[in-house]
Scaffold this motif. Structure first.
Motif, PDB file in Angstrom:
ATOM      1  N   UNK A   1       0.765  -1.313  -0.016  1.00 49.20           N
ATOM      2  CA  UNK A   1       0.133   0.084   0.134  1.00 49.20           C
ATOM      3  C   UNK A   1       0.712   1.328   0.047  1.00 49.20           C
ATOM      4  N   UNK A   2       1.969   1.330   0.857  1.00 49.22           N
ATOM      5  CA  UNK A   2       2.732   2.238   0.735  1.00 49.22           C
ATOM      6  C   UNK A   2       3.686   2.661  -0.560  1.00 49.22           C
ATOM      7  N   UNK A   3       3.874   1.594  -1.223  1.00 52.53           N
ATOM      8  CA  UNK A   3       4.413   1.854  -2.477  1.00 52.53           C
ATOM      9  C   UNK A   3       3.553   2.046  -3.548  1.00 52.53           C
ATOM     10  N   UNK A   4       2.205   2.195  -3.293  1.00 57.44           N
ATOM     11  CA  UNK A   4       1.223   2.838  -4.067  1.00 57.44           C
ATOM     12  C   UNK A   4       0.611   4.019  -3.698  1.00 57.44           C
ATOM     13  N   UNK A   5       1.267   4.647  -2.608  1.00 60.00           N
ATOM     14  CA  UNK A   5       1.099   6.110  -2.263  1.00 60.00           C
ATOM     15  C   UNK A   5       0.046   6.123  -1.303  1.00 60.00           C
ATOM     16  N   UNK A   6      -0.355   5.096  -0.778  1.00 57.36           N
ATOM     17  CA  UNK A   6      -1.533   5.008   0.255  1.00 57.36           C
ATOM     18  C   UNK A   6      -0.862   5.112   1.732  1.00 57.36           C
ATOM     19  N   UNK A   7      -1.389   5.730   2.683  1.00 50.47           N
ATOM     20  CA  UNK A   7      -1.224   5.838   4.088  1.00 50.47           C
ATOM     21  C   UNK A   7      -2.297   4.790   4.671  1.00 50.47           C
ATOM     22  N   UNK A   8      -1.544   3.533   5.170  1.00 47.41           N
ATOM     23  CA  UNK A   8      -2.432   2.445   5.381  1.00 47.41           C
ATOM     24  C   UNK A   8      -2.155   1.793   6.703  1.00 47.41           C
ATOM     25  N   UNK A   9      -3.057   1.344   7.448  1.00 51.61           N
ATOM     26  CA  UNK A   9      -2.907   0.513   8.638  1.00 51.61           C
ATOM     27  C   UNK A   9      -4.011  -0.705   8.312  1.00 51.61           C
ATOM     28  N   UNK A  10      -3.668  -1.897   9.147  1.00 52.17           N
ATOM     29  CA  UNK A  10      -4.132  -3.142   8.738  1.00 52.17           C
ATOM     30  C   UNK A  10      -4.660  -3.432  10.058  1.00 52.17           C
ATOM     31  N   UNK A  11      -6.018  -4.140   9.635  1.00 53.92           N
ATOM     32  CA  UNK A  11      -6.943  -4.787  10.897  1.00 53.92           C
ATOM     33  C   UNK A  11      -6.980  -6.193  10.480  1.00 53.92           C
ATOM     34  N   UNK A  12      -7.074  -6.960  11.526  1.00 56.56           N
ATOM     35  CA  UNK A  12      -7.145  -8.549  11.336  1.00 56.56           C
ATOM     36  C   UNK A  12      -8.410  -8.967  11.874  1.00 56.56           C
ATOM     37  N   UNK A  13      -8.942  -9.921  11.207  1.00 59.34           N
ATOM     38  CA  UNK A  13     -10.278 -10.690  11.754  1.00 59.34           C
ATOM     39  C   UNK A  13      -9.869 -11.515  12.846  1.00 59.34           C
ATOM     40  N   UNK A  14     -10.830 -11.678  13.640  1.00 61.12           N
ATOM     41  CA  UNK A  14     -10.751 -12.707  14.838  1.00 61.12           C
ATOM     42  C   UNK A  14     -10.318 -13.989  14.354  1.00 61.12           C
TER      43      UNK A  14
END
Length: 152
Positions: free
Chosen positions: A111-124
């Protein structure tokens, strides 16, 4: 405005895989909690129809997410394609990526390499089989190294 990118996982002959179901329902929860207002379901056609994105759409609508909040990216077949093909659909550069815990670091890197500011969230992990999670984690380590070294 925050957008969630739900990264694809397999559709089995009898419907969405448990991984796809967990990721999608986690994204629906984020929507209902008011943390995101746009959802992009990412994933093309695998071994069994429908596309991963179409299967996610059905799950999201069944979970009470309005159809107007959902956008489909239904051509991608890899993590890199999931994110790159979702970029033109975004209304913001701030994204929350819903994927499994072991996949989050690589997805954020892409995502960062595609110019995005990203965080990730995982499911249970409720209902997840330990052996499947361990196998996926072991596969993810060399994949992360390859992405970090820009091999993939």
């Amino acid at each position: 405005m925050k957008t969630v990118l739900i990264l694809g996982a397999a559709v089995w002959a009898d419907g969405p895989s448990p991984t796809l179901r967990r990721r999608t329902l986690r994204a629906a929860q984020l929507y209902h909690d008011g943390e995101v207002d746009q959802l992009i379901a990412c994933g093309g056609l695998g071994k069994h129809p429908p596309s991963e994105a179409a299967a996610m759409y059905d799950l999201l609508v069944s979970a009470g997410v309005p159809a107007g909040a959902i956008t489909l990216e239904d051509q991608s077949t890899t993590t890199g394609e999931n994110i790159a093909m979702a970029v033109p659909l975004l209304k913001t550069r701030d994204v929350v990526i819903v994927t499994d815990w072991y996949h989050g670091p690589r997805a954020r890197l892409v995502a960062r390499r595609n110019g995005l500011r990203a965080k990730s969230v995982a499911p249970s992990l409720r209902g997840a089989k330990a052996a499947v999670q361990i196998r996926a984690m072991l596969r993810e380590v060399p994949a992360y190294v390859a992405y970090a070294m820009r091999i993939k």
